[in-house]
Write an enzyme that holds these catalytic residues in place. Structure first.
Site, PDB file in Angstrom:
ATOM      1  CB  CYS A 119      60.011  37.058  15.347  1.00 10.80           C
ATOM      2  SG  CYS A 119      60.353  37.015  13.570  1.00 10.80           S
ATOM      3  CB  CYS A 147      59.219  41.427  13.084  1.00  8.92           C
ATOM      4  SG  CYS A 147      58.223  40.175  13.923  1.00  8.92           S
ATOM      5  CB  CYS A 187      56.763  27.065  26.318  1.00 10.54           C
ATOM      6  SG  CYS A 187      55.083  26.848  26.879  1.00 10.54           S
ATOM      7  CB  CYS A 220      57.467  39.530  10.158  1.00 14.48           C
ATOM      8  SG  CYS A 220      58.595  38.243  10.748  1.00 14.48           S
ATOM      9  CB  CYS A 265      56.990  35.249  12.873  1.00 17.81           C
ATOM     10  SG  CYS A 265      56.568  36.775  13.744  1.00 17.81           S
TER      11      CYS A 265
END
Length: 193
Positions: free
Chosen positions: A143, A146, A166, A97, A94
């Site tokens: 995510c 976060c 996607c 984070c 991510c």
């Protein structure tokens, strides 16, 4: 002809992701089956994540383009983004984070112009929420650490899951590494953010 190309491009962007500054409750996957989304697990709705930042703090950490995607639920252009055609072996984190979320082992060429995966590293790496923008219902992928917007998941992917996650390249950081020597289930959070 120019009008037709512009119209087609606009439709692709509309179908990609919705851009909004709203903070919504998110579904984080657990073990039992969700009847609304057969590909996901039943989820608990949570308001808080391990990583909590104010809007201003996110704006200081992320570039304006990253903020628009990750926190504003936007999308990027297909085929001209950083990772859609990345064939290197490694881990995708991510970008907000640093949590590891996907690997190159589950990445595939979907033909959509965005990086696509058929399975996250582990179910807790992501969360899902219903997205009713643009007169349709889709499943947004965020995510699990976060709550940042990553993209959407669709049920037209390859086996064994039949899923297509996607994602936006700007929502990801990639680290090239040999996965044969990596315990991907226990990767640490990436430093930097």
């Amino acid at each position: 002809m120019k009008y037709l190309v512009t119209l087609s491009f606009s439709i692709v962007l509309i179908l990609g992701c919705r851009s909004s500054d709203q903070d919504q409750k998110v579904n984080v996957q657990s073990a039992s089956l969700n009847t609304n989304h057969p590909h996901t697990a039943q989820a608990d709705t949570i308001d808080k994540y391990e990583v909590q930042k104010t809007k201003e703090e996110w704006k200081q950490i992320l570039t304006s383009s990253e903020y628009r995607i990750l926190r504003g639920r936007g999308t990027e252009l297909p085929y001209v983004n950083k990772y859609y055609d990345n064939k290197k072996e490694g881990v995708y984190y991510c970008a907000a984070c640093g949590q590891p979320i996907f690997t190159s082992k589950t990445k595939y060429a979907s033909g959509t112009g965005w990086p696509s995966f058929w399975k996250p590293i582990k179910p807790s790496a992501i969360g899902e929420r219903e997205d009713n923008s643009f007169f349709m219902t889709r499943t947004e992928v965020v995510c699990g650490r976060c709550g940042s917007h990553l993209g959407h998941v669709f049920e037209d992917g390859p086996e064994p899951t039949g899923l297509r996650y996607c994602l936006n390249s700007l929502a990801l950081d990639f680290e090239e590494r040999d996965l044969s020597e990596t315990d991907v289930q226990n990767l640490p959070i990436k430093d930097g953010r």
